[in-house]
Design a protein around this motif. Structure first.
Motif, mmCIF file in Angstrom:
data_model
loop_
_atom_site.group_PDB
_atom_site.id
_atom_site.type_symbol
_atom_site.label_atom_id
_atom_site.label_comp_id
_atom_site.label_asym_id
_atom_site.label_seq_id
_atom_site.Cartn_x
_atom_site.Cartn_y
_atom_site.Cartn_z
ATOM 1 N N ALA A 151 -12.589 19.743 -27.845
ATOM 2 C CA ALA A 151 -12.262 18.807 -26.757
ATOM 3 C C ALA A 151 -10.824 18.306 -26.849
ATOM 4 O O ALA A 151 -10.252 17.870 -25.853
ATOM 5 C CB ALA A 151 -13.235 17.631 -26.769
ATOM 6 N N CYS A 152 -10.230 18.345 -28.054
ATOM 7 C CA CYS A 152 -8.830 17.910 -28.218
ATOM 8 C C CYS A 152 -7.884 19.094 -28.383
ATOM 9 O O CYS A 152 -6.691 18.900 -28.619
ATOM 10 C CB CYS A 152 -8.703 16.994 -29.431
ATOM 11 N N ASN A 153 -8.413 20.327 -28.322
ATOM 12 C CA ASN A 153 -7.595 21.511 -28.632
ATOM 13 C C ASN A 153 -6.792 21.262 -29.904
ATOM 14 O O ASN A 153 -5.558 21.394 -29.937
ATOM 15 C CB ASN A 153 -6.662 21.864 -27.465
ATOM 16 N N ALA A 154 -7.512 20.889 -30.968
ATOM 17 C CA ALA A 154 -6.851 20.478 -32.206
ATOM 18 C C ALA A 154 -5.993 21.602 -32.770
ATOM 19 O O ALA A 154 -6.290 22.789 -32.600
ATOM 20 C CB ALA A 154 -7.909 20.078 -33.233
ATOM 21 N N GLY A 169 -13.466 15.342 -23.366
ATOM 22 C CA GLY A 169 -14.790 14.862 -22.958
ATOM 23 C C GLY A 169 -14.895 14.448 -21.515
ATOM 24 O O GLY A 169 -15.931 13.934 -21.090
ATOM 25 N N THR A 170 -13.849 14.681 -20.701
ATOM 26 C CA THR A 170 -13.849 14.169 -19.324
ATOM 27 C C THR A 170 -14.512 15.110 -18.318
ATOM 28 O O THR A 170 -14.693 14.733 -17.156
ATOM 29 C CB THR A 170 -12.408 13.900 -18.826
ATOM 30 N N LEU A 171 -14.868 16.343 -18.732
ATOM 31 C CA LEU A 171 -15.420 17.296 -17.765
ATOM 32 C C LEU A 171 -16.831 17.751 -18.097
ATOM 33 O O LEU A 171 -17.523 18.297 -17.232
ATOM 34 C CB LEU A 171 -14.503 18.530 -17.662
ATOM 35 N N GLY A 172 -17.266 17.587 -19.341
ATOM 36 C CA GLY A 172 -18.600 18.048 -19.726
ATOM 37 C C GLY A 172 -18.769 17.921 -21.224
ATOM 38 O O GLY A 172 -17.815 17.624 -21.944
ATOM 39 N N VAL A 173 -20.006 18.167 -21.669
ATOM 40 C CA VAL A 173 -20.324 18.049 -23.098
ATOM 41 C C VAL A 173 -20.482 19.452 -23.679
ATOM 42 O O VAL A 173 -21.328 20.233 -23.213
ATOM 43 C CB VAL A 173 -21.641 17.267 -23.315
ATOM 44 N N VAL A 174 -19.692 19.783 -24.666
ATOM 45 C CA VAL A 174 -19.824 21.081 -25.346
ATOM 46 C C VAL A 174 -21.054 21.010 -26.249
ATOM 47 O O VAL A 174 -21.140 20.151 -27.135
ATOM 48 C CB VAL A 174 -18.564 21.379 -26.195
ATOM 49 N N ASN A 221 -10.671 8.027 -20.524
ATOM 50 C CA ASN A 221 -9.920 9.072 -21.233
ATOM 51 C C ASN A 221 -9.043 9.828 -20.235
ATOM 52 O O ASN A 221 -9.490 10.173 -19.139
ATOM 53 C CB ASN A 221 -10.868 10.087 -21.892
ATOM 54 N N ILE A 222 -7.843 10.077 -20.582
ATOM 55 C CA ILE A 222 -6.824 10.822 -19.818
ATOM 56 C C ILE A 222 -6.419 10.086 -18.547
ATOM 57 O O ILE A 222 -5.240 9.815 -18.321
ATOM 58 C CB ILE A 222 -7.245 12.261 -19.447
#
Ligand SMILES: Cc1cc2nc3c(=O)[nH]c(=O)nc-3n(C[C@H](O)[C@H](O)[C@H](O)COP(=O)(O)OP(=O)(O)OC[C@H]3O[C@@H](n4cnc5c(N)ncnc54)[C@H](O)[C@@H]3O)c2cc1C
Length: 461
Positions: free
Chosen positions: A134-137, A194-199, A459-460
């Motif tokens: 979710a953060c593209n770490a 986390g703003t578009l869906g839950v992985v 968020n965002i």
């Protein structure tokens, strides 16, 4: 008809409190906490949330630096109960994994099979896979391997409506249908905080575990020498002379933190570069090439450190990780007075890093704020500046200093957030970087997937 009871959902005050903080230094108390152990439970939660218009914020390890994993609106959805490795395919070098597993645990399990999941946020013992997606770490080794996005080939996502969708990365080499932004919907979710869906599951693309890794610690008399060396090392890397997988920089303040740790007293110099190179099992690192390049840029050759086995490399990484971890702890000590640790994660094209750090130091001096530690992924043009504010006034002064730093960073073609995302604390910085059109496109995607704004509010956007 009444909604079915979700037994994994609780409003217990102690449980809510346990999920109220992340590594941002902020705290928000959720109205409820959901702790599902399966994807169907996440689907049931989201269906009920959609029916009752209840916001849901997903959380993994809650190591977010930006308040992304905390909320005081609706339900905090912890995915830590979904931490299974569902399948490992050593032939295709893929794995299918649930989101709640810690990145460090995942990497150890894969290493036992001779496989490498390359993303390496230094927080890998605290961050979960879903949070990393979710953060593209990214991390130190992103110099060689890129960020998390490059290593994700499939996602199973539960949308705000409760619908579960399966996404696979396209293998097309040519495609002219529509805008590039819609070609690979998997990329909408990676980095979406986390703003578009839950992985709820991910398919990972893996690499063979390197046979041998050698680490080098290179002390320098100052920033200028160390940063010039980093640029030279990147250029030597492009020419194939050396093959670093990371080029990490530490300034004098960051080195002081390292030296205060057990095992860190021999990290000498006024600036330091830590690097690692992989080689086949029977090949030694070409130490002379490295040393010649480092000495040409003023490295203190007699104090160079070599880390040539798993244990010493692990110690070196822990010492490097001690810098953000210690600054976070120092910030916590001032929370009762309104203080906290503030961290930047701006980046510039790497040849301009020395200039950018010079501008940042000048802004710190001009604003008279506390001296930060400056350290991090210099090979990618991406340092961190960690400040410890002792009270609310200092928080404000540091935020103004950061704003003054970010304007010239953007003018250099930089970014305000290379690693930690926007979360709830960098909206102001994001609007300095993105045009009104870019923000409108993002809002369009958000509205298409989450029309009621239920996913991770704040968020965002
Ligand atoms: C000391 C320290 C060092 C760090 N070093 C690095 C570093 O080197 N590189 C780096 O990139 N980051 C670093 N970070 C930041 C952080 O660890 C990463 O962003 C990490 O990927 C977050 O993972 P998490 O599981 O803790 O996510 P959380 O903090 O729980 O959540 C982060 C975001 O992901 C969303 N999310 C979580 N799980 C899911 C899911 N299953 N589905 C959809 N959305 C989800 C949340 O809503 C939130 O927006 C560091 C943090 C600390 C405290």
């Amino acid at each position: 008809m009444t909604a079915p009871e979700l037994t994994f959902l609780t409003r217990d005050p102690a449980v809510r409190q346990a999920y109220a903080a992340d590594a941002s230094g902020l705290a928000l108390l959720p109205e409820a906490v959901a702790r599902p152990t399966s994807a169907p439970e996440v689907v049931a939660l989201m269906q009920q949330a959609a029916a009752t218009k209840t916001p849901v914020t997903a959380a993994g390890g809650q190591s977010s630096m930006t308040g992304g994993s905390i909320t005081d609106q609706g339900t905090l959805l912890s995915l830590r109960g979904m931490a299974r490795i569902l399948d490992i395919d050593p032939v295709r070098r893929t794995a299918r994994v649930e989101p709640g597993i810690l990145v460090g645990d995942l990497k150890r399990a894969l290493a036992a099979e001779g496989l490498l999941f390359a993303p390496d946020p230094t927080s890998e013992e605290e961050a979960a896979l879903g949070g990393a997606i979710a953060c593209n770490a990214s991390g130190a080794r992103s110099l060689r391997y890129g960020a998390t996005r490059r290593h994700i080939t499939g996602l199973s996502v539960v949308l705000a409506s409760g619908e579960q969708v399966e996404l696979s990365r396209t293998r097309l080499e040519k495609n002219t249908v529509g805008y590039a932004a819609i070609h690979d919907p998997i990329d909408w979710f990676i980095g979406s905080e986390g703003t578009l869906g839950v992985v709820v599951a991910a398919e990972l693309s893996l690499l063979p575990l390197p046979e041998r890794v050698t680490g080098l610690g290179l002390p320098f008399p100052g920033d200028a020498e160390a940063l010039a060396f980093v640029v030279a090392a990147r250029e030597a890397m492009t020419r194939g002379v050396i093959a670093p997988r990371c080029l990490e920089f530490l300034d004098a303040e960051a080195l002081a933190v390292v030296r205060s740790q057990e095992g860190g007293s021999n990290w000498l110099g006024q600036a330091f570069v830590y690097t690692e190179e992989e080689s086949p099992g029977d090949a030694e690192l070409d130490f002379d090439r490295w040393l010649a390049l480092a000495e040409a840029h003023g490295a203190m050759a007699e104090d160079v450190l070599v880390f040539d086995n798993d244990a010493t490399i692990r110690t070196a990484r822990l010492l490097r990780h001690a810098v953000p971890a210690t600054m976070l702890e120092r910030g916590h000590a001032f929370m009762a007075d309104g203080g906290r640790r503030l961290a930047t994660d701006w980046a510039v094209p790497y040849p301009r890093l020395a200039e950018a750090i010079g501008i940042a130091r000048a802004a710190v001096a001009e604003h008279g704020v506390v001296t930060p530690t400056i350290y991090g992924h210099a090979g990618n043009g991406h340092p961190h500046m960690d400040f410890v504010a002792r009270n609310a006034d200092e928080v404000h002064a540091i935020e103004e200093t950061i704003a003054a730093i970010l304007r010239p960073i953007l003018a250099m073609g930089g970014t305000v957030a290379a690693e930690h995302g926007i979360g709830k604390i960098k909206h102001r910085w994001m609007s300095m970087q993105l045009s009104a059109q870019q923000r409108a496109v993002m809002l369009g995607i958000k509205a298409a997937l989450d029309p009621d704004g239920l996913m991770a509010p704040g968020n965002i956007f």
